[in-house]
Design a protein around this motif. Structure first.
Motif, PDB file in Angstrom:
ATOM      1  N   TYR A   1       5.853  20.620 -35.002  1.00  0.00           N
ATOM      2  CA  TYR A   1       6.425  21.586 -34.055  1.00  0.00           C
ATOM      3  C   TYR A   1       6.443  22.993 -34.636  1.00  0.00           C
ATOM      4  O   TYR A   1       5.950  23.949 -34.022  1.00  0.00           O
ATOM      5  CB  TYR A   1       7.835  21.145 -33.685  1.00  0.00           C
ATOM      6  CG  TYR A   1       8.608  22.112 -32.829  1.00  0.00           C
ATOM      7  CD1 TYR A   1       8.152  22.478 -31.560  1.00  0.00           C
ATOM      8  CD2 TYR A   1       9.805  22.649 -33.281  1.00  0.00           C
ATOM      9  CE1 TYR A   1       8.870  23.364 -30.762  1.00  0.00           C
ATOM     10  CE2 TYR A   1      10.534  23.529 -32.501  1.00  0.00           C
ATOM     11  CZ  TYR A   1      10.063  23.890 -31.242  1.00  0.00           C
ATOM     12  OH  TYR A   1      10.778  24.761 -30.475  1.00  0.00           O
TER      13      TYR A   1
ATOM     14  N   LEU B   1       3.567  25.060 -32.443  1.00  0.00           N
ATOM     15  CA  LEU B   1       4.114  25.787 -31.293  1.00  0.00           C
ATOM     16  C   LEU B   1       4.995  26.962 -31.717  1.00  0.00           C
ATOM     17  O   LEU B   1       4.864  28.074 -31.186  1.00  0.00           O
ATOM     18  CB  LEU B   1       4.905  24.825 -30.402  1.00  0.00           C
ATOM     19  CG  LEU B   1       5.224  25.326 -28.990  1.00  0.00           C
ATOM     20  CD1 LEU B   1       3.942  25.574 -28.199  1.00  0.00           C
ATOM     21  CD2 LEU B   1       6.111  24.324 -28.265  1.00  0.00           C
TER      22      LEU B   1
ATOM     23  N   SER C   1       3.500  30.821 -30.928  1.00  0.00           N
ATOM     24  CA  SER C   1       3.800  31.169 -29.541  1.00  0.00           C
ATOM     25  C   SER C   1       5.261  31.538 -29.349  1.00  0.00           C
ATOM     26  O   SER C   1       6.112  31.204 -30.177  1.00  0.00           O
ATOM     27  CB  SER C   1       3.453  30.001 -28.612  1.00  0.00           C
ATOM     28  OG  SER C   1       4.366  28.926 -28.784  1.00  0.00           O
ATOM     29  N   THR C   2       5.530  32.248 -28.267  1.00  0.00           N
ATOM     30  CA  THR C   2       6.884  32.503 -27.802  1.00  0.00           C
ATOM     31  C   THR C   2       6.943  32.087 -26.344  1.00  0.00           C
ATOM     32  O   THR C   2       5.940  32.151 -25.626  1.00  0.00           O
ATOM     33  CB  THR C   2       7.268  33.991 -27.924  1.00  0.00           C
ATOM     34  OG1 THR C   2       6.318  34.789 -27.196  1.00  0.00           O
ATOM     35  CG2 THR C   2       7.282  34.429 -29.384  1.00  0.00           C
ATOM     36  N   ALA C   3       8.116  31.650 -25.914  1.00  0.00           N
ATOM     37  CA  ALA C   3       8.254  31.134 -24.548  1.00  0.00           C
ATOM     38  C   ALA C   3       9.226  31.985 -23.739  1.00  0.00           C
ATOM     39  O   ALA C   3      10.334  32.270 -24.185  1.00  0.00           O
ATOM     40  CB  ALA C   3       8.725  29.693 -24.574  1.00  0.00           C
ATOM     41  N   ASP C   4       8.789  32.390 -22.584  1.00  0.00           N
ATOM     42  CA  ASP C   4       9.656  33.032 -21.585  1.00  0.00           C
ATOM     43  C   ASP C   4      10.064  31.920 -20.620  1.00  0.00           C
ATOM     44  O   ASP C   4       9.342  31.590 -19.681  1.00  0.00           O
ATOM     45  CB  ASP C   4       8.881  34.127 -20.861  1.00  0.00           C
ATOM     46  CG  ASP C   4       9.727  34.845 -19.811  1.00  0.00           C
ATOM     47  OD1 ASP C   4      10.786  34.313 -19.437  1.00  0.00           O
ATOM     48  OD2 ASP C   4       9.295  35.918 -19.350  1.00  0.00           O
ATOM     49  N   THR C   5      11.224  31.321 -20.914  1.00  0.00           N
ATOM     50  CA  THR C   5      11.629  30.148 -20.127  1.00  0.00           C
ATOM     51  C   THR C   5      11.983  30.503 -18.688  1.00  0.00           C
ATOM     52  O   THR C   5      11.848  29.670 -17.790  1.00  0.00           O
ATOM     53  CB  THR C   5      12.829  29.463 -20.792  1.00  0.00           C
ATOM     54  OG1 THR C   5      13.888  30.426 -20.966  1.00  0.00           O
ATOM     55  CG2 THR C   5      12.445  28.894 -22.149  1.00  0.00           C
TER      56      THR C   5
ATOM     57  N   HIS D   1       8.533  30.922 -17.151  1.00  0.00           N
ATOM     58  CA  HIS D   1       7.633  29.820 -17.481  1.00  0.00           C
ATOM     59  C   HIS D   1       6.279  30.328 -17.981  1.00  0.00           C
ATOM     60  O   HIS D   1       5.226  29.881 -17.543  1.00  0.00           O
ATOM     61  CB  HIS D   1       7.435  28.899 -16.262  1.00  0.00           C
ATOM     62  CG  HIS D   1       8.718  28.392 -15.690  1.00  0.00           C
ATOM     63  ND1 HIS D   1       9.498  27.446 -16.330  1.00  0.00           N
ATOM     64  CD2 HIS D   1       9.381  28.736 -14.547  1.00  0.00           C
ATOM     65  CE1 HIS D   1      10.581  27.208 -15.599  1.00  0.00           C
ATOM     66  NE2 HIS D   1      10.539  27.977 -14.519  1.00  0.00           N
TER      67      HIS D   1
ATOM     68  N   THR E   1       4.143  31.128 -21.605  1.00  0.00           N
ATOM     69  CA  THR E   1       4.008  30.991 -23.057  1.00  0.00           C
ATOM     70  C   THR E   1       2.999  32.014 -23.545  1.00  0.00           C
ATOM     71  O   THR E   1       1.865  32.062 -23.051  1.00  0.00           O
ATOM     72  CB  THR E   1       3.545  29.578 -23.444  1.00  0.00           C
ATOM     73  OG1 THR E   1       4.531  28.634 -23.024  1.00  0.00           O
ATOM     74  CG2 THR E   1       3.338  29.466 -24.954  1.00  0.00           C
ATOM     75  N   THR E   2       3.417  32.826 -24.506  1.00  0.00           N
ATOM     76  CA  THR E   2       2.557  33.856 -25.060  1.00  0.00           C
ATOM     77  C   THR E   2       2.214  33.485 -26.507  1.00  0.00           C
ATOM     78  O   THR E   2       3.107  33.197 -27.305  1.00  0.00           O
ATOM     79  CB  THR E   2       3.258  35.227 -25.048  1.00  0.00           C
ATOM     80  OG1 THR E   2       3.611  35.548 -23.695  1.00  0.00           O
ATOM     81  CG2 THR E   2       2.340  36.303 -25.618  1.00  0.00           C
ATOM     82  N   PHE E   3       0.926  33.510 -26.818  1.00  0.00           N
ATOM     83  CA  PHE E   3       0.490  33.132 -28.162  1.00  0.00           C
ATOM     84  C   PHE E   3       0.375  34.353 -29.073  1.00  0.00           C
ATOM     85  O   PHE E   3      -0.145  35.392 -28.674  1.00  0.00           O
ATOM     86  CB  PHE E   3      -0.845  32.381 -28.103  1.00  0.00           C
ATOM     87  CG  PHE E   3      -0.702  30.991 -27.554  1.00  0.00           C
ATOM     88  CD1 PHE E   3      -0.350  29.941 -28.395  1.00  0.00           C
ATOM     89  CD2 PHE E   3      -0.879  30.732 -26.204  1.00  0.00           C
ATOM     90  CE1 PHE E   3      -0.196  28.655 -27.894  1.00  0.00           C
ATOM     91  CE2 PHE E   3      -0.733  29.456 -25.694  1.00  0.00           C
ATOM     92  CZ  PHE E   3      -0.389  28.411 -26.544  1.00  0.00           C
TER      93      PHE E   3
END
Length: 232
Positions: free
Chosen positions: A156, A160, A164-168, A171, A173-175
């Protein structure tokens, strides 16, 4: 903290360049007629060469922003450090009577000459066994190693989280490469911590343990001769 690069270079210039068997016999003919103390000394110096090399390369990679590679090399440095700690504890075990000398001798063969790909006829001791032994002397060392392993493996954190970062809310995901952000600031401190433990084990503990082993062998030579296993 002094410039760590300069510290490593100073140590590099002081590395042992040669082990002369003749000199060892002059030091203790009885102790060094047995191969185990000689192998222990060779292993000690090989650890020093490898650890300095790993730490130097890890430092350079981190300063160039290549933190993933730097952490993988640091993980290998902790494995190498663990070899010396394990060796020192084994020598102390012989002197204390908790480890049979002939079993110790076999251990030195496996530590110095062992392989996993059958390059040699001797099977190496599992690095997890070595790390477990080292952790008994330095509780928490295994935690350092486990954290570095999460970086080294495609788990993990190594996948991931690191890329990457996640804009929950949206929705998305930016790498991006986040290794420097995650571990860059603390890397040199981790390198220095590894090196400080090594210096204690190399300069103080290893020299003392080897001298104690030499004396013990001299005092128990007759018993060792009477109990040595038959030659293979």
């Amino acid at each position: 903290m002094a410039d760590f690069s300069a510290v490593l270079q100073a140590f590099k210039s002081a590395l042992c360049k040669q082990v002369d068997v003749g000199g060892l016999f002059a030091r203790s003919a009885i102790a060094y007629k047995w191969k185990a103390p000689w192998r222990a000394l060779l292993l000690r110096e090989a650890v020093a060469w490898r650890l300095q090399d790993l730490l130097e390369q890890s430092l350079e990679l981190s300063r160039m922003g290549h933190v993933l590679g730097a952490r993988i090399l640091l993980r290998s440095a902790f494995e190498t450090l663990a070899m010396l700690i394990y060796l020192n504890r084994s020598m102390r075990g012989v002197v204390a009577g908790s480890l049979d000398f002939h079993i110790f001798s076999e251990k030195t063969s496996r530590l110095l000459l062992g392989s996993r790909d059958k390059t040699t006829t001797t099977e190496s001791i599992s690095i997890l066994t070595v790390l477990d032994g080292a952790n008994k002397r330095y509780p928490g060392l295994s935690d350092w190693y486990a954290a570095l392993s999460e970086s080294a493996h495609p788990n993990y954190e190594g996948m991931l989280v690191a890329y990457s970062t996640a804009d929950t809310q949206n929705h998305v995901t930016t790498f991006k490469n986040r290794w420097s952000e995650m571990h860059g600031k603390g890397h040199e401190a981790a390198l220095n911590a590894c090196f400080e433990v090594f210096l204690h084990e190399y300069d103080d503990e290893s020299s003392s343990a080897l001298e104690a082993l030499e004396t013990w062998v001299e005092q128990n030579d007759s018993k060792l001769e009477a109990t040595k296993p038959p030659a293979k």
